[in-house]
Design an enzyme around this catalytic site. Structure first.
Site, PDB file in Angstrom:
ATOM      1  CG  ASP A   1      -2.272   0.622   0.956  1.00  0.00           C
ATOM      2  OD1 ASP A   1      -2.344   1.469   0.043  1.00  0.00           O
ATOM      3  OD2 ASP A   1      -3.240   0.287   1.665  1.00  0.00           O
TER       4      ASP A   1
ATOM      5  CG  ASP B   1      -9.437   2.239  -0.436  1.00  0.00           C
ATOM      6  OD1 ASP B   1      -8.938   1.132  -0.723  1.00  0.00           O
ATOM      7  OD2 ASP B   1      -8.856   3.076   0.287  1.00  0.00           O
TER       8      ASP B   1
HETATM    9  C1  GLA Z   1      -5.739   1.704   2.065  1.00  0.00           C
HETATM   10  C2  GLA Z   1      -6.154   0.526   1.209  1.00  0.00           C
HETATM   11  C3  GLA Z   1      -7.230  -0.250   1.921  1.00  0.00           C
HETATM   12  C4  GLA Z   1      -6.697  -0.704   3.260  1.00  0.00           C
HETATM   13  C5  GLA Z   1      -6.239   0.471   4.078  1.00  0.00           C
HETATM   14  C6  GLA Z   1      -5.541   0.030   5.339  1.00  0.00           C
HETATM   15  O1  GLA Z   1      -6.755   2.648   2.149  1.00  0.00           O
HETATM   16  O2  GLA Z   1      -6.576   0.951  -0.053  1.00  0.00           O
HETATM   17  O3  GLA Z   1      -7.630  -1.360   1.147  1.00  0.00           O
HETATM   18  O4  GLA Z   1      -5.650  -1.614   3.075  1.00  0.00           O
HETATM   19  O5  GLA Z   1      -5.334   1.287   3.342  1.00  0.00           O
HETATM   20  O6  GLA Z   1      -5.118   1.084   6.104  1.00  0.00           O
END
Ligand code: GLA
Length: 735
Positions: free
Chosen positions: A478, A548
């Site tokens: 990430d 997301d």
């Molecule tokens: C990001 C990712 C999510 C999740 C969060 C965790 O927003 O896109 O899928 O993994 O971080 O903090």
């Protein structure tokens, strides 16, 4: 030996021209005309050296029979005294100098103050499907090597440049593009590109091209949600989804980038892309060189859909790790939306058991497992297993996941640090910053300066240790913010802006080393959703998290944008809970599954709350997905009815060998009692017979076996009603 053969072939073609046309070499050259012709699938590309010695763009578009059809390059005249010939003549890689008013490919300041850079042809070299053209400034030994890599089977040409300083003094580069592509002269073009924001990526934009520029870019240090480095240009009155000319390209770079679609006063459209010149500065010391990102491009006369399919095939065979031999994406479970940071050993094991019972093949622990990570306030940088949440380390969870028949994955965010972390307390200088100035936080975190060797070594070492000590098959990598205060005070002031290049080079280097050392490891590129999706990162990562936003209605639209540029197989798509966390929308489980099945299926709901009926429906859905995933992940994708601005939509995936086709139909909202429109299929063999199987009773009665011809001309009808109704059918080609 290989090289020698190719050079001979090139010479032969140049001597015998038309007689050799059927051989269709990927690269041919006429010494007499000083013209090169590159052939990639449907695409032909040609350029030549004009009488001044500049490399001039000649042809970009559909198939040219052979070199005999192409005239030598000749510069265009100046127009009045204002537009000099250097500006009216489309160059392959123009330096800013000699009266250039169009977008330069490269701009530099030399020692002593000269800023005039005029590149002329020096030499060429062919090596297999790769052509290298060397240009040099007319006066000083600043060289640019233009690389053209032809993918004859895939229909793509890749271009990049290597800038070499062979002077005895440094030179400061202020911009450096990978390439500039010139369209046939004239008006009537329309540009398409993708923009977005967090949870709203992949929005499709279109505009007619007229005098002036459309600039799509990221100044954020990474690819960004804001725009994606993909474009497609076509003919307003000619091109549709299924027919007409389309020129398209993607820049493979995960740092700040810029693509300028510029139409000059003389109706010449040029597309220049590379490092973003904004805040750019790269000092080339004597003997040093800089390699630009790669700019990939293609052409088709079969419409926008085919433009996407050409890229999809190319990505599958030439970009994604493992190419066509890569394993299919497993069905994964991830508990982020279910538990957020509240991960612990018993909770994760309970979810793993439920996930396995649905048929999941991979179990992923998301954020929250490390350091003192309870919220997003703390912990990033401290990559030890949190002893309260996992008192016995990760092993018990991993072992259980394995006995349940799944492999194990884990979330990491290696490029970030929370100020509330041991790492930051120990190495505050490792965060990007301008000394003495405030450090702007985003989600309570700062960026580690990966351009520093000590930082990138640290990052590689802990990742390597984590993967070595634990049986980890998959990293969700990430990257949850963009840059601010991109300072790098450990190097001299005139080298500090190199952070834009060196950061990304080191990121790629870490990923490459990790993969080399752990060949079975798979990686997902995530950046708060789809903030880092590009053909640079996808050379090192097996899949991406496109957003997301997991609301199935929004996803339909996001996915429709995503697949304009990227293969459905690279797109991770979860089924999550309702009401959705973002839009509070309640959508039936079946619709959520069928939407997610258009990519690589994942499950991200809180299975502890799913009823037995939901579990059993999900089990059937996962089994169905496994029976079609080869087709979805590796097949040809057809946008039958777009969900953008429509309340009914449909997609189709056809297996590479044509043996199977899968159709998904979605009724987002029924209006005025309208029946679901007839869905006419594409990409089938007209004379083949297909056996049709539906997953439900929504297909209006039809013979069980129909010809490709019939299915493409007359289609099938679904009886979908109300809101969020959906269905799917599979066609199996009969022997
Ligand atoms: C990001 C990712 C999510 C999740 C969060 C965790 O927003 O896109 O899928 O993994 O971080 O903090």
């Amino acid at each position: 030996m290989r090289k020698l053969r190719v050079v001979l072939a090139v010479t032969f073609v140049s001597l015998f021209g038309a007689a050799m046309a059927s051989a269709q070499p990927s690269i041919s050259y006429s010494e007499q005309k000083k013209v090169w012709l590159l052939q990639a699938g449907e695409q032909s590309y040609a350029f030549g050296v004009n009488e001044r010695g500049e490399l001039q763009s000649l042809i970009w578009g559909g198939k040219v029979r052979d070199l005999a059809d192409i005239r030598p390059a000749k510069s265009l005249p100046e127009r009045a005294s204002f537009d000099l010939s250097t500006t009216t003549t489309p160059q392959e890689y123009p330096g800013w100098g000699a009266g250039l008013f169009t977008e330069p490919a490269i701009k530099a300041t030399f020692e002593g103050g000269n800023r005039d850079l005029v590149l002329h042809y020096v030499s060429q070299q062919v090596d297999g499907d790769e052509l290298r053209i060397t240009l040099k400034d007319i006066l000083v030994p600043l060289f640019v090597e233009l690389h053209y890599r032809v993918y004859p089977g895939e229909g793509i040409i890749a271009r990049w440049s290597v800038i070499q300083n062979k002077m005895d003094k440094p030179v400061m580069l202020e911009s450096a593009a990978a390439a500039a592509w010139s369209l046939p002269r004239g008006t009537g073009y329309e540009a398409h590109w993708l923009t977005g924001r967090w949870a709203g990526e992949w929005q499709q934009q279109s505009a007619a091209l007229g005098p002036g520029s459309i600039v799509i870019e990221s100044r954020r240090g990474s690819t960004s949600h804001q725009a994606n480095p993909w474009f497609e240009v076509d003919r307003t009155n000619e091109t549709t989804e299924t027919s007409g000319p389309a020129w398209f390209g993607e820049l493979g770079w995960s740092g700040s980038w810029r693509i300028t679609l510029e139409t000059t006063s003389f109706e010449q459209t040029r597309i220049t892309g590379g490092f973003n010149p904004f805040d750019f500065g790269y000092k080339l010391a004597p003997g040093e060189s800089l390699t630009t990102p790669i700019f990939y491009a293609g052409y088709t006369n079969k419409g926008r859909g085919e433009a996407s399919r050409i890229f999809h095939r190319f990505q599958q065979s030439a970009i994604f790790p493992g190419g066509d031999r890569a394993r299919l994406r497993p069905v994964l479970y991830n508990s982020w939306e279910a538990t957020e940071f509240n991960v612990d050993e018993p909770g994760q094991i309970a979810l793993a058991e439920k996930a396995a019972s649905l048929g999941a093949e991979r179990f992923v622990i998301d954020d929250g497992w490390f350091g003192q990570r309870k919220t997003d306030n703390a912990g990033l940088g401290d990559w030890y297993v949190n002893p309260q949440k996992f008192p016995h380390g990760l092993k018990p969870v991993i072992d259980r996941v394995h006995t349940l028949g799944m492999d194990f994955g884990i979330w990491v965010e290696p490029e970030m640090v929370n100020p509330d972390s041991d790492l930051y307390r120990k190495h505050p200088d490792w965060a990007m910053n301008f000394p003495g100035r405030p450090r702007t936080e985003g989600r309570n975190q700062l960026l580690l300066n990966l351009a520093r060797k000590d930082v990138s070594d640290y990052v590689f070492n802990w990742l390597d240790k984590l993967v070595t000590e634990n049986d980890i098959a998959f990293l969700k990598w990430d990257y949850n913010r963009n840059w601010s205060e991109p300072g790098w005070d450990a190097v001299p002031v005139d080298e500090q802006k190199e952070i834009y290049v060196k950061y990304v080079q080191n990121l790629y280097d870490i990923l490459a080393r990790l993969r080399a050392k752990h060949p079975k490891l798979e990686i997902e590129s995530c950046s708060g959703g789809g903030g880092r999706v590009d053909l640079g990162i996808l050379r090192y990562t097996d899949e991406v998290w496109p957003s997301d936003n997991t609301d199935a209605l929004d996803r339909l639209v996001l996915q429709d944008g995503f697949v304009r540029a990227y293969s459905p197989g690279a797109m991770m798509a979860w089924v999550t809970d309702v009401p959705n966390f973002l839009d509070r929308r309640v959508i039936p489980l079946k619709f959520r599954f069928l939407v997610a099945m258009n990519g690589s299926l994942g499950i991200g709901g809180n299975l502890n709350h799913w009823t037995e009926a939901e579990m059993s429906e999900s089990r059937a859905m996962v089994a169905y997905y496994k029976s079609i995933r080869q087709t979805v992940q590796r097949g040809a994708f057809y946008r039958l009815m777009s969900p953008v601005d429509n309340s009914a939509s449909a997609t189709e995936h056809v297996a590479q060998d044509g043996s199977q086709a899968v159709i998904f139909a979605f009724l987002q909202a029924q209006r005025f009692g309208s029946p679901f429109p007839t869905v006419r299929l594409r990409g089938l063999q007209p004379d083949a017979l297909y056996r049709i199987k539906s997953i439900d009773d929504k297909l209006e009665s039809a013979p069980e076996v129909l010809s490709g011809d019939f299915l493409m001309h007359h289609g099938v009808n679904f009886n979908l009603v109300g809101d969020y109704d959906s269905s799917s059918i599979v066609l199996e080609r009969q022997p």
